[in-house]
Write a protein that holds these residues in place. Structure first.
Motif, mmCIF file in Angstrom:
data_model
loop_
_atom_site.group_PDB
_atom_site.id
_atom_site.type_symbol
_atom_site.label_atom_id
_atom_site.label_comp_id
_atom_site.label_asym_id
_atom_site.label_seq_id
_atom_site.Cartn_x
_atom_site.Cartn_y
_atom_site.Cartn_z
ATOM 1 N N UNK A 284 0.844 -1.182 0.000
ATOM 2 C CA UNK A 284 0.000 0.000 0.000
ATOM 3 C C UNK A 284 0.884 1.238 0.000
ATOM 4 N N UNK A 285 0.426 2.276 -0.646
ATOM 5 C CA UNK A 285 1.166 3.531 -0.703
ATOM 6 C C UNK A 285 0.202 4.682 -0.448
ATOM 7 N N UNK A 286 0.568 5.576 0.431
ATOM 8 C CA UNK A 286 -0.178 6.812 0.653
ATOM 9 C C UNK A 286 0.584 7.907 -0.085
ATOM 10 N N UNK A 287 0.034 8.347 -1.189
ATOM 11 C CA UNK A 287 0.706 9.353 -2.008
ATOM 12 C C UNK A 287 0.096 10.729 -1.778
ATOM 13 N N UNK A 288 0.955 11.729 -1.727
ATOM 14 C CA UNK A 288 0.536 13.116 -1.756
ATOM 15 C C UNK A 288 1.027 13.668 -3.073
ATOM 16 N N UNK A 289 0.094 14.119 -3.896
ATOM 17 C CA UNK A 289 0.417 14.541 -5.258
ATOM 18 C C UNK A 289 0.098 16.023 -5.394
ATOM 19 N N UNK A 290 1.096 16.780 -5.809
ATOM 20 C CA UNK A 290 0.882 18.199 -6.089
ATOM 21 C C UNK A 290 0.555 18.326 -7.572
ATOM 22 N N UNK A 291 -0.671 18.745 -7.862
ATOM 23 C CA UNK A 291 -1.066 18.929 -9.254
ATOM 24 C C UNK A 291 -0.819 20.384 -9.645
ATOM 25 N N UNK A 292 0.110 20.561 -10.571
ATOM 26 C CA UNK A 292 0.463 21.884 -11.081
ATOM 27 C C UNK A 292 -0.802 22.556 -11.632
ATOM 28 N N UNK A 293 -0.931 23.888 -11.520
ATOM 29 C CA UNK A 293 -2.135 24.559 -12.034
ATOM 30 C C UNK A 293 -2.422 24.291 -13.513
ATOM 31 N N UNK A 294 -1.389 24.031 -14.303
ATOM 32 C CA UNK A 294 -1.619 23.770 -15.730
ATOM 33 C C UNK A 294 -1.836 22.281 -16.040
ATOM 34 N N UNK A 295 -1.762 21.443 -15.013
ATOM 35 C CA UNK A 295 -1.926 20.002 -15.225
ATOM 36 C C UNK A 295 -3.398 19.615 -15.125
ATOM 37 N N UNK A 296 -3.809 18.714 -16.000
ATOM 38 C CA UNK A 296 -5.194 18.224 -15.986
ATOM 39 C C UNK A 296 -5.317 17.009 -15.068
ATOM 40 N N UNK A 297 -6.552 16.683 -14.707
ATOM 41 C CA UNK A 297 -6.799 15.451 -13.948
ATOM 42 C C UNK A 297 -6.319 14.243 -14.742
#
Length: 183
Positions: free
Chosen positions: A24-37
């Protein structure tokens, strides 16, 4: 004023029967403002496919000299460089010179055009693998994106399934380029 990244959290449960990797992995992902889902979820898929305790997200869109994901050995040498999208030939060749293995996951409906334009330019890269995710699949993955996600990921016989929020998606990728040894 600069826009800030949006933080997403993903609780991944991975059962990779091909590699005998169960964790199992608990990821924290920073989505750049220009990045889409869609792009963010393809990054998560790339993590799932290569999951290990040492695999890490790079700065991605925020930095020109880092990949979306990478795996370094204990000396700091880059063993695996993973790009998502359609990087240009110069970036691909630079990555191939810096890493033991480079993998690209393209995902848009324009991927075939991109690949046809650069395939012969990167053919000499012996440590490069390129995979294309059908646009319908990456768009289905994008629908799973939530600020807090719980995803179950199963890999068996090179088949990948990601399940979240009651929806199961089968991932079928097309191999555009395999490493020289695998040909």
């Amino acid at each position: 004023m600069a826009l800030k990244s949006t933080i997403f959290k993903a609780d991944l449960q991975i059962a990779d029967m091909d590699r005998h990797y169960y964790d199992g992995h608990m990821l924290t992902i920073a989505r750049h403002p220009s990045e889409t889902d869609e792009r963010m979820m393809v990054r998560i898929l790339a993590f799932v496919l290569h999951a290990s305790a040492a695999l890490a997200f790079g700065k991605g869109l925020s930095a020109d000299d880092e990949p979306d994901l990478w795996l370094k050995d204990l000396t700091g040498a880059i063993d695996l460089w993973i790009e998502v999208g359609q990087p240009d030939e110069k970036r691909i060749m630079k990555a191939c010179g810096r890493s033991s293995q480079v993998i690209i996951y393209s995902y848009s409906s324009m991927s075939n055009i991109w690949w046809n334009q650069i395939a012969n330019k990167v053919d000499r890269a012996k440590n490069l693998s390129v995979f294309n995710l059908p646009a319908a699949t990456s768009q289905a993955l994008a629908k799973l994106a939530q600020r807090n996600m719980q995803l179950q990921c199963t890999i068996q016989d090179a088949q990948v399934w990601i399940t979240g929020d009651g929806v199961s998606i089968q991932i079928d990728m097309q191999t555009l380029k395999a490493p020289a040894a695998a040909r």
